[in-house]
Motif scaffolding. Structure first.
Motif, PDB file in Angstrom:
ATOM      1  N   THR A 106      11.068  16.417  17.398  1.00 62.48           N
ATOM      2  CA  THR A 106      12.311  16.098  16.704  1.00 62.48           C
ATOM      3  C   THR A 106      12.962  14.841  17.244  1.00 62.48           C
ATOM      4  O   THR A 106      13.994  14.410  16.731  1.00 62.48           O
ATOM      5  CB  THR A 106      13.303  17.271  16.844  1.00 62.48           C
ATOM      6  N   SER A 107      12.400  14.250  18.297  1.00 59.52           N
ATOM      7  CA  SER A 107      12.985  13.063  18.903  1.00 59.52           C
ATOM      8  C   SER A 107      12.871  11.873  17.968  1.00 59.52           C
ATOM      9  O   SER A 107      11.838  11.653  17.334  1.00 59.52           O
ATOM     10  CB  SER A 107      12.280  12.761  20.232  1.00 59.52           C
ATOM     11  N   ILE A 108      13.967  11.092  17.900  1.00 56.20           N
ATOM     12  CA  ILE A 108      13.925   9.874  17.076  1.00 56.20           C
ATOM     13  C   ILE A 108      12.861   8.929  17.584  1.00 56.20           C
ATOM     14  O   ILE A 108      12.193   8.240  16.818  1.00 56.20           O
ATOM     15  CB  ILE A 108      15.315   9.194  17.045  1.00 56.20           C
ATOM     16  N   TRP A 109      12.681   8.909  18.905  1.00 63.04           N
ATOM     17  CA  TRP A 109      11.676   8.004  19.477  1.00 63.04           C
ATOM     18  C   TRP A 109      10.273   8.411  19.027  1.00 63.04           C
ATOM     19  O   TRP A 109       9.448   7.570  18.651  1.00 63.04           O
ATOM     20  CB  TRP A 109      11.743   8.020  21.010  1.00 63.04           C
ATOM     21  N   ASP A 110      10.011   9.723  19.066  1.00 63.59           N
ATOM     22  CA  ASP A 110       8.695  10.211  18.671  1.00 63.59           C
ATOM     23  C   ASP A 110       8.438   9.940  17.191  1.00 63.59           C
ATOM     24  O   ASP A 110       7.349   9.541  16.797  1.00 63.59           O
ATOM     25  CB  ASP A 110       8.593  11.707  18.965  1.00 63.59           C
ATOM     26  N   LEU A 111       9.450  10.142  16.391  1.00 64.14           N
ATOM     27  CA  LEU A 111       9.287   9.892  14.961  1.00 64.14           C
ATOM     28  C   LEU A 111       9.018   8.422  14.674  1.00 64.14           C
ATOM     29  O   LEU A 111       8.201   8.085  13.799  1.00 64.14           O
ATOM     30  CB  LEU A 111      10.539  10.357  14.208  1.00 64.14           C
ATOM     31  N   MET A 112       9.692   7.539  15.396  1.00 65.65           N
ATOM     32  CA  MET A 112       9.451   6.111  15.206  1.00 65.65           C
ATOM     33  C   MET A 112       8.035   5.738  15.626  1.00 65.65           C
ATOM     34  O   MET A 112       7.378   4.908  14.985  1.00 65.65           O
ATOM     35  CB  MET A 112      10.475   5.295  15.991  1.00 65.65           C
ATOM     36  N   HIS A 113       7.549   6.339  16.719  1.00 63.77           N
ATOM     37  CA  HIS A 113       6.163   6.087  17.126  1.00 63.77           C
ATOM     38  C   HIS A 113       5.187   6.563  16.058  1.00 63.77           C
ATOM     39  O   HIS A 113       4.212   5.882  15.739  1.00 63.77           O
ATOM     40  CB  HIS A 113       5.872   6.793  18.448  1.00 63.77           C
ATOM     41  N   ARG A 114       5.451   7.740  15.517  1.00 64.08           N
ATOM     42  CA  ARG A 114       4.553   8.258  14.479  1.00 64.08           C
ATOM     43  C   ARG A 114       4.555   7.338  13.263  1.00 64.08           C
ATOM     44  O   ARG A 114       3.513   7.117  12.637  1.00 64.08           O
ATOM     45  CB  ARG A 114       4.973   9.670  14.086  1.00 64.08           C
ATOM     46  N   LEU A 115       5.718   6.830  12.920  1.00 67.03           N
ATOM     47  CA  LEU A 115       5.803   5.909  11.788  1.00 67.03           C
ATOM     48  C   LEU A 115       4.942   4.675  12.031  1.00 67.03           C
ATOM     49  O   LEU A 115       4.215   4.227  11.136  1.00 67.03           O
ATOM     50  CB  LEU A 115       7.264   5.502  11.563  1.00 67.03           C
ATOM     51  N   GLU A 116       4.988   4.127  13.262  1.00 65.69           N
ATOM     52  CA  GLU A 116       4.178   2.959  13.587  1.00 65.69           C
ATOM     53  C   GLU A 116       2.693   3.302  13.609  1.00 65.69           C
ATOM     54  O   GLU A 116       1.842   2.498  13.220  1.00 65.69           O
ATOM     55  CB  GLU A 116       4.615   2.381  14.936  1.00 65.69           C
ATOM     56  N   GLU A 117       2.368   4.507  14.075  1.00 66.63           N
ATOM     57  CA  GLU A 117       0.968   4.929  14.073  1.00 66.63           C
ATOM     58  C   GLU A 117       0.416   4.983  12.653  1.00 66.63           C
ATOM     59  O   GLU A 117      -0.695   4.516  12.375  1.00 66.63           O
ATOM     60  CB  GLU A 117       0.827   6.293  14.734  1.00 66.63           C
ATOM     61  N   TYR A 118       1.188   5.575  11.750  1.00 71.23           N
ATOM     62  CA  TYR A 118       0.739   5.644  10.361  1.00 71.23           C
ATOM     63  C   TYR A 118       0.618   4.259   9.750  1.00 71.23           C
ATOM     64  O   TYR A 118      -0.282   3.997   8.938  1.00 71.23           O
ATOM     65  CB  TYR A 118       1.697   6.505   9.536  1.00 71.23           C
ATOM     66  N   HIS A 119       1.521   3.369  10.129  1.00 67.57           N
ATOM     67  CA  HIS A 119       1.440   1.998   9.620  1.00 67.57           C
ATOM     68  C   HIS A 119       0.159   1.329  10.099  1.00 67.57           C
ATOM     69  O   HIS A 119      -0.547   0.662   9.330  1.00 67.57           O
ATOM     70  CB  HIS A 119       2.664   1.206  10.085  1.00 67.57           C
ATOM     71  N   ASP A 120      -0.163   1.485  11.382  1.00 65.72           N
ATOM     72  CA  ASP A 120      -1.404   0.919  11.911  1.00 65.72           C
ATOM     73  C   ASP A 120      -2.629   1.576  11.271  1.00 65.72           C
ATOM     74  O   ASP A 120      -3.655   0.918  11.028  1.00 65.72           O
ATOM     75  CB  ASP A 120      -1.466   1.092  13.433  1.00 65.72           C
ATOM     76  N   TYR A 121      -2.534   2.863  11.009  1.00 62.28           N
ATOM     77  CA  TYR A 121      -3.619   3.578  10.332  1.00 62.28           C
ATOM     78  C   TYR A 121      -3.892   2.966   8.960  1.00 62.28           C
ATOM     79  O   TYR A 121      -5.049   2.716   8.586  1.00 62.28           O
ATOM     80  CB  TYR A 121      -3.227   5.051  10.206  1.00 62.28           C
ATOM     81  N   ILE A 122      -2.836   2.706   8.201  1.00 60.69           N
ATOM     82  CA  ILE A 122      -2.988   2.108   6.875  1.00 60.69           C
ATOM     83  C   ILE A 122      -3.610   0.720   6.976  1.00 60.69           C
ATOM     84  O   ILE A 122      -4.536   0.382   6.223  1.00 60.69           O
ATOM     85  CB  ILE A 122      -1.611   2.048   6.173  1.00 60.69           C
ATOM     86  N   LEU A 123      -3.119  -0.095   7.922  1.00 59.40           N
ATOM     87  CA  LEU A 123      -3.679  -1.438   8.106  1.00 59.40           C
ATOM     88  C   LEU A 123      -5.161  -1.374   8.440  1.00 59.40           C
ATOM     89  O   LEU A 123      -5.958  -2.179   7.945  1.00 59.40           O
ATOM     90  CB  LEU A 123      -2.930  -2.166   9.225  1.00 59.40           C
TER      91      LEU A 123
END
Length: 573
Positions: A106-123
């Motif tokens: 539920t951490s905002i930091w963890d969610l932001m990391h996950r968002l970046e991970e998914y972005h890198d996954y798409i790239l």
């Protein structure tokens, strides 16, 4: 090395097991220095080590890797696009997927990391698909990767993920600064901190160029209340180092993050006055004040928990491994050095063998020109199992011994090898016994240390192993060394291990048929000589009886120290 199912380095993972070669082997063969030359970044050295130090005798793995490398070598445009991909997915490449702990989701930091991970996954998916789609690939590894990535790309869920991630990144990009309040005690130590506000604009340097102390010492500048009144000035804590490094004490070291929010979660504070939980307080405050974004992130990203982000992330270092080696070998080929594609024998007939033509040691690239290097030929087969290699000092014995080990490790990593032709049965391990450092022999003595190390290596040997011995048992008297060496070679021969024993004990090579090749072993030990011609090193090895005294006689005659030469010189004086 951790292995994912989608891999271009570790095929058939449910069937194949790997053995890690010892650190001593990696160093003895000069591969530590070579890895540093191939890598362009420090983390790539570790990547190269992890791949090349893991061996399996399964020839299908070696052939699979070799075919992948050939595809990448034939298509330089693939390498160029892959390098651009590495620049785009730095989180994947430098840090891997973020490790999460229970309760952190539920951490905002963890969610932001996950968002970046998914972005890198798409790239990564898009780049690999574009990179491989229109190529005439022949390797099983890259064609399977192309098909898998294309299937991911065409899935309707991937398009939804791409759309949602793009929207969420736009929303998150509105956050440009955080206003933090720090409470201090009478000793000016931080006791607590909290998040005051989340802002859409970044702080910039104040026009009032004062440092921290001059801004608070004058009494008329110390504010009575902590309420925001819109007139605060911004003083960078350390303009040289960038992100916040330590609160309440001197900043010691810069920490640079792709996501600036991550710097705050790692901020260090003094333990005095119970402030050790300040970062967690900061985390809670941030999550509370950014709850709308956090809820949206959590709800959106929660739909994609089954996305194989880590599997795709693990592909990045594998692609980097092939690409860095392709760049290195292509550069050396242009300089005149020759390499060939190794041929792993898929259908073995009898004992593990090897046929090498025109082999040379890669360490020579740093000191010699290609035209000055003398290539060699060598064969392991049903009969030739152990080579006892003798010859003069500096005649190339150690160089050839190292070169054979390099051939196997490079070939089994899927890489071209320094030879004209190399056909082989892969080794389950490559073991070396080179002279030990002096500081490792203090307790047992040099001979005791050699014996202990040899026994440890011997019990690990199988008929598929490659064993390389360099001046083993040479630290005692000739009689003692000869006795131990003869027993050791007989035992190795009985095990059927492919072996090169580089030694100064010419008598051991002379007595092979009388002392060594007398048992029930199928193969034989053979005398291999670092050849000399007219008293000069040829740097070529040949199967022949040891030169021994004949070589010494040639040298003595050349420099006039035979009995006849010396007595003749006395008579003329």
């Amino acid at each position: 090395m951790k292995q994912s199912q989608l891999s271009i380095l570790f095929p058939r993972q449910e069937e194949v097991t790997y053995r890690e070669i010892p650190e001593e082997t990696w160093h003895d063969l000069g591969l530590d220095i070579l890895a540093e030359k191939v890598a362009s970044q420090p983390q790539e050295v570790q990547l190269i080590r992890r791949v090349m130090m893991s061996l399996t005798a399964d020839p299908r793995v070696a052939a699979f890797r070799s075919d992948v490398f050939e595809d990448i070598m034939r298509h330089p445009e693939i390498r160029e696009r892959l390098m651009k991909l590495l620049d785009k997915v730095k989180m994947f490449y430098d840090y891997g997927v973020v490790n999460r702990h229970e309760g952190d989701e539920t951490s905002i930091w963890d969610l932001m990391h996950r968002l970046e991970e998914y972005h890198d996954y798409i790239l990564t998916v898009e780049a690999i698909r574009e990179c491989l789609s229109d190529k005439d690939l022949v390797s099983e590894g890259l064609t399977a990767l192309r098909d898998a990535v294309d299937q991911i790309y065409r899935d309707r869920g991937f398009e939804a993920l791409r759309r949602d991630v793009e929207e969420m990144r736009i929303a998150a990009s509105d956050i440009r600064s955080l206003t933090v309040g720090i409470n201090v005690n009478e000793r000016f130590e931080a006791v607590s901190l909290g998040l005051v506000s989340v802002n859409a604009k970044p702080f910039t340097r104040s026009n009032l160029l004062k440092n921290f102390l001059t801004s608070v010492v004058p009494r008329d500048e110390i504010r009575k209340e902590a309420d925001w009144n819109g007139s605060y000035n911004y003083y960078p804590a350390n303009t040289e180092t960038g992100p916040l490094g330590s609160i309440g004490q001197t900043i010691e070291k810069a920490v640079v993050f792709r996501n600036p929010l991550a710097a705050l979660s790692l901020a260090r504070v003094p333990a005095a006055d119970g402030s050790g939980n300040v970062p967690r307080q900061m985390d809670s405050a941030a999550s509370m004040l950014t709850s709308r974004i956090a809820r949206k992130l959590r709800d959106t990203l929660g739909q994609y928990l089954n996305v194989s982000v880590k599997e795709m992330a693990d592909l990045i270092p594998e692609l980097a491994f092939y690409t860095r080696w392709a760049e290195y070998i292509e550069k050396k080929q242009k300089a005149g050095w020759h390499f060939c594609k190794p041929q792993a024998r898929l259908n073995r007939d009898g004992a593990a063998g090897m046929e090498a033509e025109g082999l040379y040691n890669l360490k020579l690239i740093a000191t010699e020109k290609p035209e000055n290097v003398v290539p060699n030929n060598l064969v392991f087969d049903r009969e030739k199992r152990v080579y006892v290699l003798t010859g003069a000092n500096r005649g190339g014995k150690t160089t050839v011994t190292q070169a054979v080990g390099q051939l196997f490790i490079l070939a089994q990593s899927g890489l071209p090898v320094p030879a004209d032709r190399f056909s082989y049965d892969p080794a389950d391990s490559v073991l070396t016994h080179f002279p030990a450092d002096e500081d490792k022999t203090l307790d047992l003595g040099r001979l005791g240390e050699e014996c202990r190390r040899f026994r440890e290596l011997f019990v690990r040997c199988t008929p598929d192993t490659l064993l390389l011995l360099n001046e083993t048992f040479a630290t005692t008297s000739f009689e003692e060394g000869y006795f131990i060496a003869a027993d050791a070679v007989r035992a190795i021969l009985g095990r059927g291990t492919r072996t090169i024993y580089n030694t100064h004990m010419h008598k051991l090579a002379q007595d092979l048929d009388m002392v060594i090749n007398t048992g029930d072993a199928e193969g034989k030990a053979v005398s291999l000589v670092a050849e000399t011609k007219e008293g000069k090193h040829s740097f070529r090895v040949v199967i022949a009886p040891p030169e021994g005294q004949s070589f010494a006689r040639d040298i003595a005659e050349k420099y006039g120290v035979t009995y006849e030469s010396l007595t003749a010189a006395k008579e003329t004086n």
